[in-house]
Design a protein around this motif. Structure first.
Motif, short mmCIF file in Angstrom:
data_model
loop_
_atom_site.label_atom_id
_atom_site.label_comp_id
_atom_site.label_asym_id
_atom_site.label_seq_id
_atom_site.Cartn_x
_atom_site.Cartn_y
_atom_site.Cartn_z
N ARG A 109 -22.72 3.07 3.68
CA ARG A 109 -23.60 2.82 2.38
C ARG A 109 -23.10 2.26 1.24
NH1 ARG A 109 -26.12 9.20 3.39
NH2 ARG A 109 -27.56 8.20 4.80
N PRO A 110 -23.41 1.03 1.03
CA PRO A 110 -23.10 0.19 -0.22
C PRO A 110 -23.66 0.66 -1.40
CG PRO A 110 -23.77 -1.24 1.59
CD PRO A 110 -24.22 0.17 1.88
N ALA A 111 -22.94 0.79 -2.49
CA ALA A 111 -23.68 1.34 -3.88
C ALA A 111 -23.54 0.12 -4.80
CB ALA A 111 -23.30 2.37 -4.34
N LYS A 112 -24.69 -0.79 -4.95
CA LYS A 112 -24.43 -1.83 -5.69
C LYS A 112 -25.36 -1.84 -7.12
CE LYS A 112 -22.74 -4.98 -2.46
NZ LYS A 112 -23.06 -6.14 -1.55
N SER A 113 -25.13 -1.98 -8.33
CA SER A 113 -26.31 -2.18 -9.28
C SER A 113 -26.69 -3.60 -9.11
CB SER A 113 -25.51 -2.02 -10.61
OG SER A 113 -24.41 -3.04 -10.77
N LEU A 114 -28.11 -3.53 -9.54
CA LEU A 114 -28.96 -4.71 -9.14
C LEU A 114 -29.36 -5.08 -10.57
CD1 LEU A 114 -30.78 -3.05 -6.22
CD2 LEU A 114 -29.42 -5.16 -6.09
N PRO A 115 -29.81 -6.48 -10.66
CA PRO A 115 -30.11 -7.06 -11.96
C PRO A 115 -31.51 -6.55 -12.66
CG PRO A 115 -30.12 -8.79 -10.20
CD PRO A 115 -29.74 -7.47 -9.72
N THR A 248 -5.98 9.35 -2.97
CA THR A 248 -6.90 10.41 -2.50
C THR A 248 -7.56 10.74 -3.64
OG1 THR A 248 -5.29 12.01 -2.87
CG2 THR A 248 -5.33 11.15 -0.74
N ALA A 249 -8.81 11.35 -3.63
CA ALA A 249 -9.41 11.98 -4.54
C ALA A 249 -10.13 13.14 -4.20
CB ALA A 249 -10.68 11.20 -5.19
N ASN A 250 -9.85 14.32 -4.79
CA ASN A 250 -10.60 15.55 -4.32
C ASN A 250 -12.04 15.27 -4.63
OD1 ASN A 250 -8.84 17.25 -3.37
ND2 ASN A 250 -7.92 17.77 -5.24
N VAL A 251 -13.12 15.51 -3.67
CA VAL A 251 -14.55 15.12 -4.00
C VAL A 251 -15.22 15.88 -5.12
CG1 VAL A 251 -15.47 17.19 -2.62
CG2 VAL A 251 -16.52 15.14 -2.71
N ASP A 252 -14.79 16.98 -5.71
CA ASP A 252 -15.33 17.52 -6.98
C ASP A 252 -14.79 16.42 -8.11
OD1 ASP A 252 -12.65 18.47 -6.38
OD2 ASP A 252 -13.05 20.19 -7.20
N ALA A 253 -13.52 16.08 -8.13
CA ALA A 253 -13.04 15.54 -9.35
C ALA A 253 -13.57 14.04 -9.03
CB ALA A 253 -11.61 15.29 -9.34
N LEU A 254 -13.87 13.67 -7.77
CA LEU A 254 -14.51 12.15 -7.61
C LEU A 254 -15.92 12.25 -8.40
CD1 LEU A 254 -14.44 9.37 -6.12
CD2 LEU A 254 -15.97 10.54 -4.44
N CYS A 255 -16.57 13.27 -8.13
CA CYS A 255 -18.01 13.19 -8.51
C CYS A 255 -17.75 13.06 -10.01
CB CYS A 255 -18.75 14.50 -8.03
SG CYS A 255 -19.14 14.36 -6.44
N TYR A 256 -16.95 13.80 -10.69
CA TYR A 256 -16.74 13.75 -12.05
C TYR A 256 -16.41 12.33 -12.57
CZ TYR A 256 -14.39 14.43 -16.61
OH TYR A 256 -13.98 14.33 -17.86
N HIS A 257 -15.34 11.70 -12.02
CA HIS A 257 -14.85 10.48 -12.43
C HIS A 257 -15.96 9.29 -12.17
CE1 HIS A 257 -10.99 11.95 -13.27
NE2 HIS A 257 -10.63 12.07 -11.84
N LEU A 258 -16.94 9.70 -11.06
CA LEU A 258 -17.96 8.59 -10.69
C LEU A 258 -18.89 8.65 -12.01
CD1 LEU A 258 -18.74 8.69 -6.91
CD2 LEU A 258 -18.16 6.77 -8.24
N VAL A 259 -19.38 9.72 -12.65
CA VAL A 259 -20.17 9.94 -13.46
C VAL A 259 -19.63 9.17 -14.87
CG1 VAL A 259 -21.44 11.44 -14.92
CG2 VAL A 259 -21.62 11.80 -12.33
N ARG A 260 -18.48 9.56 -14.97
CA ARG A 260 -17.73 9.04 -16.23
C ARG A 260 -17.54 7.50 -16.22
NH1 ARG A 260 -16.97 12.72 -20.30
NH2 ARG A 260 -14.83 11.86 -20.97
N LEU A 285 -26.43 6.63 -9.36
CA LEU A 285 -25.68 5.80 -10.63
C LEU A 285 -25.87 4.46 -10.55
CD1 LEU A 285 -22.25 7.56 -10.30
CD2 LEU A 285 -23.70 7.55 -12.18
N ALA A 286 -26.51 3.93 -9.49
CA ALA A 286 -26.57 2.43 -9.06
C ALA A 286 -27.82 2.11 -9.50
CB ALA A 286 -26.10 1.96 -7.85
#
Ligand code: NAD
Ligand code: IPM
Ligand code: MN
Length: 382
Positions: A109-115, A248-260, A285-286
């Motif tokens: 599942r790629p996540a890429k922002s688009l023009p 490694t990233a705990n999934v909860d913290a990963l969600c936080y970091h991804l949003v930031r 996010l993308a």
């Protein structure tokens, strides 16, 4: 110059429910057009499975159809699931069954922002280019679970499952005191399952020219299940991929970091459940679920489908964004060896997004072009 090995491919397709048929119609037209430019014909073999078929015939997914699908070069699926049918019946009965029966152990599942696609968190000129490599056959999805009926002595349920590489038989027995209603669902991660998905994640990182895989975990709360997945993944990376690093990233913290900071990650290696959740977050996010393509990949039949579901809230309104399905078609074309056609589809999507005026863009991006109008605009650029 070497062309594709065959000039005709057979692709099974389940358009499915809700917006599934709307986006799949567009994706098929565009994949066919791109393949035909390269001298290749796609023969689409369509199957009716999904909610209306189930409601009218009581049939979910016959074995005879699966046998036919298995002879195809690839498969595409729109979406499965409808408010008409109790959740789980069709999702498990069709979608998950196909993933399991064909041992499609990778969910790519790629996540890429688009023009020119607005993102909820400003990317400040950076590009989001990350990929979830989701284990696709195990974890909480294995299917052993039951609601306890307190008129019975105990909860007892049997397990009888086949996966690529193993059969698992057994029984779950639980009694509770004092008697009270409860439900239980068991999760399983095998060494075999964690190892093969880790290899795929490492190969993906290599193909991307990267030397890091982030293992998404929750070993702090479920050390048996996710600690095991994490340790197995680390073991594979350290012993088989010299130069490859893991974090490694705990999934909860990963969600936080991804949003930031949505651009902070490359390859995210996830057990099944976290991969499901993280890929929707990444899609958001993308730029939206309507951008997020996916593939269920195995050594046999692979199946390509957008990350999103049947979106009953917009089905029939023309508001569905077909780009996720179109890009899933590109993943399918690349998988069957039509890299040029796949590149053509991806370029057409980018070209359309770069040039089209706001009104001609999908509703999801603030425009007012219907699903089929978006398809027409992309098709012109093939
Ligand atoms: P969903 O992905 O269908 O929808 C979530 C939200 O995203 C909705 O507001 C929807 O309108 C929007 N959305 C989704 N795709 C879009 C698109 N292409 N363009 C514009 N907006 C889009 O998730 P859900 O609401 O949880 O699920 C609806 C049904 O789909 C359920 O039955 C669920 O089980 C099923 N489902 C199926 C699949 C699949 O077949 N692969 C995946 C996810 C959900
Ligand atoms: C997905 C979906 C499925 C999943 C559901 C419909 C069973 O959410 O493909 O992401 O959980 O895998
Ligand atoms: Mn999902």
């Amino acid at each position: 110059m070497s062309g594709p090995e065959k000039n005709k491919f057979t692709v099974a397709v389940i358009p499915g429910d809700g917006i599934g048929p709307e986006v799949i119609t567009v994706a098929k037209r565009i994949a066919s057009a791109a393949a035909s430019k390269d001298g290749v014909a796609i023969d689409w073999v369509e199957y009716p499975f999904g909610a209306s078929h189930y409601v009218t015939t009581n049939e979910i997914l016959p074995e005879s159809a699966m046998a036919e699908m298995g002879d195809c070069d690839a498969m595409m699926l729109g979406a499965i699931g409808s408010p008409q049918v109790k959740p789980g019946i069709l999702e498990r009965g069709i979608l998950l069954t196909l993933r399991f029966v064909f041992d499609q152990y990778v969910n790519l599942r790629p996540a890429k922002s688009l023009p020119n696609v607005p993102t909820p968190v400003p990317l400040c000129g950076a590009v989001m280019d990350s990929v979830v490599i989701r284990e696709n056959t195990e974890d909480l999805y294995m299917g052993l679970g039951e609601v306890y009926d307190p008129s019975l002595d105990k909860l007892e349920t049997r397990l009888d499952l086949e996966r690529g590489g193993y059969s698992l038989r057994g029984r779950l027995e639980l009694s509770i005191s004092p008697k009270m209603p409860f439900a239980a669902q068991v999760a399983l991660n095998t060494k075999h399952g964690a190892e093969r998905i880790t290899r795929y994640a490492c190969e993906t990182a290599r193909d991307r020219g990267e030397n890091r895989v982030t293992i998404v975990t929750k070993s702090n709360a479920a050390p048996a299940l996710y600690g095991y997945f994490e340790d197995t993944a680390k073991g594979v990376i350290e012993s088989e991929y010299p130069g490859m690093k893991w974090d490694t990233a705990n999934v909860d913290a990963l969600c936080y970091h991804l949003v930031r900071n949505p651009v902070a990650y490359g390859v995210l290696l996830c057990p099944n459940l976290f991969g499901d959740i993280v890929s929707d977050l990444q899609a958001g996010l993308a730029g939206g679920l309507g951008t997020a393509a996916g593939g269920n990949i195995g050594d046999g039949l692979s199946m390509f489908e957008p990350v999103h579901g049947s979106a009953p809230d917009i089905a029939g309104s023309g508001r569905a964004n077909p780009i996720a399905a179109i890009l899933s078609g590109a993943l399918m074309l690349r998988h069957i060896g039509l890299a040029d056609s796949a590149g053509n589809v991806e370029r057409a999507v980018r070209g359309y997004l770069e040039r089209s005026p706001q009104g001609e863009r999908p509703f999801e991006f603030g425009g007012n072009a219907s699903c089929s109008r978006v398809g027409d605009a992309v098709l012109k650029l093939i």
